[in-house]
Design a protein around this motif. Structure first.
Motif, PDB file in Angstrom:
ATOM      1  N   ALA A  38    -100.408  34.622   6.662  1.00 51.13           N
ATOM      2  CA  ALA A  38    -101.517  35.398   8.155  1.00 51.13           C
ATOM      3  C   ALA A  38    -101.293  34.428   9.264  1.00 51.13           C
ATOM      4  O   ALA A  38    -100.597  35.194  10.500  1.00 51.13           O
ATOM      5  N   ALA A  39    -102.296  33.602   9.529  1.00 52.20           N
ATOM      6  CA  ALA A  39    -102.603  32.665  10.374  1.00 52.20           C
ATOM      7  C   ALA A  39    -101.902  31.982  10.561  1.00 52.20           C
ATOM      8  O   ALA A  39    -102.073  31.665  11.697  1.00 52.20           O
ATOM      9  N   ALA A  40    -100.539  31.503  10.379  1.00 49.34           N
ATOM     10  CA  ALA A  40     -99.793  30.079  10.030  1.00 49.34           C
ATOM     11  C   ALA A  40     -99.064  30.276  11.975  1.00 49.34           C
ATOM     12  O   ALA A  40     -99.040  29.875  12.994  1.00 49.34           O
ATOM     13  N   GLY A  41     -98.074  31.382  12.489  1.00 52.86           N
ATOM     14  CA  GLY A  41     -98.172  31.921  13.678  1.00 52.86           C
ATOM     15  C   GLY A  41     -98.778  31.844  14.736  1.00 52.86           C
ATOM     16  O   GLY A  41     -98.836  31.024  15.834  1.00 52.86           O
ATOM     17  N   SER A  59     -92.642  25.144  10.468  1.00 56.04           N
ATOM     18  CA  SER A  59     -92.278  25.936   9.557  1.00 56.04           C
ATOM     19  C   SER A  59     -92.051  24.983   8.275  1.00 56.04           C
ATOM     20  O   SER A  59     -92.635  25.902   6.510  1.00 56.04           O
ATOM     21  N   LEU A  60     -91.956  24.230   8.141  1.00 53.69           N
ATOM     22  CA  LEU A  60     -91.094  23.502   6.936  1.00 53.69           C
ATOM     23  C   LEU A  60     -92.320  22.959   6.015  1.00 53.69           C
ATOM     24  O   LEU A  60     -91.923  22.916   4.176  1.00 53.69           O
ATOM     25  N   GLY A  61     -93.198  22.714   6.622  1.00 55.11           N
ATOM     26  CA  GLY A  61     -94.018  22.732   4.837  1.00 55.11           C
ATOM     27  C   GLY A  61     -94.417  23.762   4.129  1.00 55.11           C
ATOM     28  O   GLY A  61     -95.084  23.863   3.130  1.00 55.11           O
ATOM     29  N   MET A  62     -94.648  25.224   4.894  1.00 54.42           N
ATOM     30  CA  MET A  62     -95.122  26.023   4.423  1.00 54.42           C
ATOM     31  C   MET A  62     -93.767  26.563   3.235  1.00 54.42           C
ATOM     32  O   MET A  62     -93.986  27.355   1.957  1.00 54.42           O
ATOM     33  N   PRO A 163    -105.438  36.579  12.540  1.00 57.30           N
ATOM     34  CA  PRO A 163    -105.281  36.331  13.314  1.00 57.30           C
ATOM     35  C   PRO A 163    -106.277  36.300  14.339  1.00 57.30           C
ATOM     36  O   PRO A 163    -106.260  34.870  15.608  1.00 57.30           O
ATOM     37  N   PRO A 164    -106.809  36.936  14.856  1.00 58.99           N
ATOM     38  CA  PRO A 164    -107.467  36.880  16.424  1.00 58.99           C
ATOM     39  C   PRO A 164    -109.233  36.034  15.504  1.00 58.99           C
ATOM     40  O   PRO A 164    -109.729  35.533  16.608  1.00 58.99           O
ATOM     41  N   VAL A 253     -91.098  37.891   8.858  1.00 58.44           N
ATOM     42  CA  VAL A 253     -91.503  39.003  10.524  1.00 58.44           C
ATOM     43  C   VAL A 253     -93.476  38.484  10.084  1.00 58.44           C
ATOM     44  O   VAL A 253     -93.022  38.366  11.339  1.00 58.44           O
ATOM     45  N   VAL A 254     -93.619  37.995   8.829  1.00 54.07           N
ATOM     46  CA  VAL A 254     -94.989  38.151   9.133  1.00 54.07           C
ATOM     47  C   VAL A 254     -95.797  36.260  10.046  1.00 54.07           C
ATOM     48  O   VAL A 254     -96.547  36.706  10.965  1.00 54.07           O
ATOM     49  N   VAL A 255     -95.264  35.602   9.471  1.00 53.23           N
ATOM     50  CA  VAL A 255     -94.847  34.350   9.936  1.00 53.23           C
ATOM     51  C   VAL A 255     -95.223  34.098  11.012  1.00 53.23           C
ATOM     52  O   VAL A 255     -95.566  33.384  11.936  1.00 53.23           O
TER      53      VAL A 255
END
Length: 424
Positions: A38-41, A59-62, A163-164, A253-255
């Motif tokens: 959820a926080a990755a972005g 994104s590669l690590g995930m 996120p917040p 989409v979530v990431v």
């Protein structure tokens, strides 16, 4: 399945009176496991700016961590079936907290960055969705759908808070401190609740054996499919296929939801709160769908829900998006995203029973992890190639309709209550 009769309603209420602290512990534990996604972005821009990495590198690590889950989840399920949830959850939460805090030591080396994700991916296996869903599905019978819905709301809770909170911590203290606070703080709370309340059916049976001085007694036997029977079950394969297809796009989409919203014209602060709004919608989706699937067949509830994102995702496309369509699209997307792993866990329990649920849902978790590996990486590569998230959202429309159709085609539930339990 029609409305619950009075006897079933009383049984459901009794289940909730007895086990609600365990549901709370499982929900918070699952939220802790989910918040990195959820926080990755939110972390992408500060990390990319400092280390000059693109979205693909970020994104590669995930994706690598997800590959570990693909390979190892069934084995974790076997351990859960043999030893119970608690014996894996407590050390898993401690190790995962430390692994998240360790991201604060990133120094710009891509090798180190991937190593941090590999460590996180290994220890997070111990606290993945299989553990929390197995614990809850083992003790709930009549209220299983809603109980799993509340548990899986941990994902949506992570979307609401992460996120917040991450954006605030990054802006006030920097991204390094944000990783430490999120890892040790969130993880510590999850650990405390699990120490106090997380006892699944096998844990409770073990306690009774010890109290009765009969620890050598046979293990708990539960009704359900054997492993070879599960491999041949068409309904379980439909559940797996629908889950894989829709989650590939959903997790992408979530990431990337935060940068998708920024691309659509939102500021970073607005985007963080809109992602949080998506998480609120996800909580609503889990609770509403959980209540409905305890009363009506999940093929109807789930089919409609999975197909609904075919309406929501186009509303987020740059060039189409307006403030109104973004809010509508994010609510539809969040509501549907909130139900997908929950539907998979519920349908697995209904079609496979509890005899080997951990092992079978461990396979489903591998499917989910494969989607987690492909989705964010493909979205990052697509953005780097096309300079836009529109192709991702268009592909998601077709996939949503296909997945919804697979769930619609499921047969009636087996009657596990009529089956005599057999040894696992």
């Amino acid at each position: 399945m029609g409305e619950l009769d009075l006897e079933q309603l009383e049984t459901a209420r009794a289940e909730w009176r007895r086990y609600w602290p365990m549901v709370l512990a499982a929900c918070i534990g699952f939220s802790f496991m989910s918040f990195m996604t959820a926080a990755a972005g939110v972390f992408m821009d500060p990390l990319g700016s400092e280390f000059h990495w693109g979205r693909t590198e970020l994104s590669l690590g995930m994706a690598i961590a997800s590959m570990l889950s693909i390979l190892c989840s069934p084995f974790i399920g076997i351990l859960i079936d043999r030893h119970g949830s608690r014996r894996l959850a407590l050390p898993g939460l401690v190790l995962t907290s430390i692994a998240i805090a360790a991201f604060s030591q990133a120094n710009g080396s891509l090798t180190q960055w991937l190593g941090l994700w590999i460590v996180w991916g290994v220890v997070a296996l111990l606290v993945q969705s299989t553990l929390w869903s197995t614990a809850i599905a083992s003790v709930f019978r009549v209220g299983k759908g809603l109980a799993l819905g509340v548990t899986m709301s941990g994902t949506a809770l992570a979307q609401v808070v992460a996120p917040p909170l991450s954006n605030y911590l990054i802006e006030m203290f920097g991204w390094r401190t944000a990783y430490v606070v999120l890892g040790l703080g969130w993880g510590g709370f999850a650990l405390l609740l699990s120490v106090l309340f997380l006892f699944d059916l096998r844990d409770r049976a073990r306690q009774r054996m010890v109290q009765a001085a009969s620890a050598s007694s046979a293990p708990v036997s539960l009704p359900g499919l054997g492993i070879s029977e599960a491999w041949r079950d068409v309904s379980l394969w439909k559940v797996a296929a629908a889950t894989f297809l829709v989650l590939t796009v959903t997790i992408a989409v979530v990431v990337h939801q935060f940068p998708i919203l920024v691309e659509a014209g939102m500021s970073r602060t607005q985007a963080a709160w809109l992602v949080s709004l998506s998480g609120v919608a996800g909580v609503m989706g889990k609770l509403i769908s959980g209540t409905l699937i305890d009363r009506y067949h999940a093929r109807v509830v789930g089919g409609v829900t999975l197909a609904s994102t075919a309406v929501g995702w186009p509303l987020l496309m740059s060039g189409i998006a307006t403030p109104v369509t973004i809010v509508i699209g994010i609510m539809i997307s969040g509501y549907a995203a909130g139900t997908k792993i929950q539907l998979c866990s519920y349908l697995t329990a209904r079609y496979a029973g509890m005899r080997n649920y951990g092992t079978i849902f461990g396979f489903m978790t591998s499917v989910i992890a494969l989607a987690s590996a492909i989705g964010p990486l493909a979205a990052g590569a697509s953005y780097d190639h096309f300079g836009s998230y529109t192709p991702l959202l268009l592909v998601g429309v077709a996939i949503s309709l296909i997945s919804g159709g697979l769930v619609f085609s499921l047969r009636g539930y087996p009657d596990w209550n009529a089956q005599v339990p057999v040894a696992a």
